[in-house]
Structures are given as structure tokens and as C-alpha cells.
Write a protein that holds these residues in place. Structure first.
Motif, PDB file in Angstrom:
ATOM      1  N   ALA A 124       0.829  -1.207   0.000  1.00  0.00           N
ATOM      2  CA  ALA A 124       0.000   0.000   0.000  1.00  0.00           C
ATOM      3  C   ALA A 124       0.863   1.256   0.000  1.00  0.00           C
ATOM      4  N   CYS A 125       1.993   1.223   0.697  1.00  0.00           N
ATOM      5  CA  CYS A 125       2.901   2.375   0.752  1.00  0.00           C
ATOM      6  C   CYS A 125       3.450   2.706  -0.639  1.00  0.00           C
ATOM      7  N   HIS A 126       3.847   1.699  -1.396  1.00  0.00           N
ATOM      8  CA  HIS A 126       4.361   1.946  -2.745  1.00  0.00           C
ATOM      9  C   HIS A 126       3.274   2.502  -3.666  1.00  0.00           C
ATOM     10  N   LEU A 127       2.069   1.962  -3.542  1.00  0.00           N
ATOM     11  CA  LEU A 127       0.970   2.492  -4.353  1.00  0.00           C
ATOM     12  C   LEU A 127       0.651   3.933  -3.973  1.00  0.00           C
ATOM     13  N   MET A 128       0.713   4.225  -2.680  1.00  0.00           N
ATOM     14  CA  MET A 128       0.496   5.592  -2.223  1.00  0.00           C
ATOM     15  C   MET A 128       1.490   6.546  -2.869  1.00  0.00           C
ATOM     16  N   ALA A 129       2.766   6.146  -2.922  1.00  0.00           N
ATOM     17  CA  ALA A 129       3.794   7.009  -3.495  1.00  0.00           C
ATOM     18  C   ALA A 129       3.487   7.334  -4.957  1.00  0.00           C
ATOM     19  N   LEU A 130       3.040   6.345  -5.705  1.00  0.00           N
ATOM     20  CA  LEU A 130       2.704   6.569  -7.107  1.00  0.00           C
ATOM     21  C   LEU A 130       1.480   7.480  -7.244  1.00  0.00           C
ATOM     22  N   ALA A 131       0.493   7.276  -6.363  1.00  0.00           N
ATOM     23  CA  ALA A 131      -0.699   8.123  -6.394  1.00  0.00           C
ATOM     24  C   ALA A 131      -0.356   9.553  -5.998  1.00  0.00           C
TER      25      ALA A 131
END
Length: 288
Positions: free
Chosen positions: A134-141
Motif C-alpha cells: 500500500a505504501c508503494h501504491l500511495m507514493a505513485l498516487a
């Protein structure tokens, strides 16, 4: 520490939570003993970027269980010498002349060469794996939501071609059970690169809404997530890879992850303005 021979082979990048191996090294440590095995599924705390907490679990020898209370990254000189852990390691990960090892901290020493079952606390691992993905997806978002604020062309871009605010501004990241807390600094260096901070605090609700919309789309897509590496040695440079609808994204990562975005259920973020920049809380929710 004698007898180590080479770097620990790790299987946690593929999601393993159990292995059978043998003890190849031990060292006295505060409160117990550090045990090194030929291979392990345990994820140790990274001494250079300690974002994901270490795995816990048990080592089992002849049906006797020895709780693993901590798990550290260690380094041993190949020409002989003492085990170094954490901040005491005088080399960068992967530097030659060192064996890079996973150190399982238990209460007392185990005999050299003894076979051992290594069992990770799978439920705890799962919670951190969800938080890390979820943290990596957050960074992209976040990069996508802040892209309109860049007034200059930026050399650093993410895997989707957007200015990589996350890479340029992050100061700390902490993975927690089913979530993360990330802090970003928006200083003069970032502004010189072209980032416009004016009015940012007032737009945080809208930015969070855009991010949450993207996160929902990516979770609904249920796309595969993998951690790839050139070898199974602890010091190998591992890469997180996710096949998002907009394209496959890769970024360096030494942690653990779920196998697909759909396993997260739902991901949401909250943003707060800080004196230096931004603080972002990411949470995974398995709602009924």
C-alpha cells in the motif's frame, strides 16, 4: 564469528514463511544470541533504510521452540572477524569482502551445524506486507496528484512517467501493520527544482481525494505484485514490480509484499501539512 562462509540466502522476497536450514554461525548479543543459518525466510531490519520492521517467529530444534525476538542485518569480514550489526556495519550493503547475513536473535546459543526449522509469524508478516504494498501504491498516487504543481521539467520521474515527488522529498517511511507513515520535506532545494508549494495546505483534501480514487482503481484492477532479484543472497538488489493498468512500475525495495493489489481490499490516505512539508498516513481496510 567463524564458519559463516558466505551471505545468507533469503526466501522472504517470494513470500516464504518457513524454511529448513542449518546453523552456520552464532555470536553473543545483548540479551541473548545471534544465530545465522545458511538460508532463511526471516526478513531482517534493513540497517540503511529501516522502513519495515523485522520478522519475528521461532527457530525449532528437535521440537524445542526458540522465540526470535529480533532479526537484524549483519556483516562478517570474509577474511575473519567479528559480526557487525546495524549502525556498527562499516560498509555499504553489497560491498565486497563481507558476508551479508540475517541474524536471528534468540535467548541462548544453538550448536553449530544443527538442523533448524525457521518459522515466521505469518499473520504479523502479512500485516506488514499489506502495509508495504500500500505504501508503494500511495507514493505513485501522490506523484500523480502533485504532478500539476511542477513548474519545470523534472529529471527524476517514476515508473509511470510522472515527476517523482516521493523520491525527491521523502525523509522517512515507516511500515506499520496494514499501513505506513511517510514524511516529506518541501525545502528550498525542491522549490528550485520547480515544485510550487503555494496553497498546498489548503488543497490537501482534494489531493487526498484524487489519491484515494487512483488507489481504489488500482486495487480493483487486482494486478500482480512481485519482488525480483538477480540472486537469493541477502545483499542482492531487489526490485518491486507491479503491473498497473497504466504500465508496469518498478522501484528498489528490500521488503515483503502481497501477491496482488486486489488482496489489499481497500486503501485510503490522509494528508497533513507539517512545518517542513507533508505527513501521509496510509491504511489498508478489509471492509465487509
Amino acid at each position: 564469528m567463524r564458519g559463516v562462509g558466505g551471505s545468507t540466502l533469503v526466501t522472504f522476497p517470494a513470500g516464504a514463511v518457513w524454511e529448513r536450514s542449518r546453523v552456520v554461525g552464532t555470536a553473543a548479543m545483548d540479551g541473548g544470541c545471534g544465530v545465522v543459518t545458511e538460508r532463511t525466510p526471516f526478513h531482517p531490519l534493513d540497517h540503511t533504510w529501516p522502513d519495515q520492521p523485522a520478522d519475528t517467529g521461532v527457530l525449532v530444534v528437535d521440537e524445542l521452540e526458540f522465540p526470535v525476538v529480533d532479526c537484524l542485518t549483519g556483516a562478517v569480514p570474509l577474511d575473519g572477524g567479528d559480526l557487525r550489526c546495524g549502525d556498527d556495519i562499516p560498509a555499504r550493503r553489497g560491498d565486497g569482502g563481507w558476508a551479508w547475513v540475517v541474524v536471528h536473535v534468540i535467548e541462548r546459543a544453538l550448536p553449530m551445524g544443527v538442523p533448524v526449522d525457521l518459522r515466521v509469524d505469518a499473520e504479523r508478516r502479512r500485516a506488514f506486507s499489506e502495509g508495504h504494498t500500500a505504501c508503494h501504491l500511495m507514493a505513485l498516487a501522490l506523484n500523480a496528484a502533485l504532478a500539476p504543481r511542477w513548474r519545470k521539467e523534472v529529471r527524476a520521474v517514476d515508473g509511470l512517467g510522472r515527476p517523482d515527488f516521493d523520491k525527491l522529498a521523502i525523509t522517512s517511511s515507516r511500515i506499520v501493520a496494514r499501513g505506513s507513515r511517510d514524511t516529506y520535506r518541501i525545502g528550498s532545494s525542491l522549490r528550485r527544482k520547480g515544485f510550487d508549494r503555494d496553497g498546498l495546505a489548503g488543497e490537501l483534501p482534494e489531493i487526498a481525494e484524487r489519491m484515494n480514487g487512483l488507489l481504489a482503481t488500482w486495487v480493483d484492477a487486482d494486478v500482480p505484485v512481485r519482488v525480483v532479484a538477480p540472486s537469493s543472497e541477502l545483499a542482492a538488489r531487489r526490485t518491486w514490480r507491479c503491473a498497473l493498468p497504466e504500465g508496469t512500475v518498478e522501484m528498489p525495495c528490500g521488503g515483503t509484499h502481497v501477491a496482488s493489489t486486489g488482496e489489499l481490499g481497500a486503501v485510503g490516505v490522509t494528508l497533513e501539512s507539517s512545518e517542513e512539508g507533508l505527513v501521509i498516513e496510509t491504511k489498508v481496510c478489509h471492509c465487509a
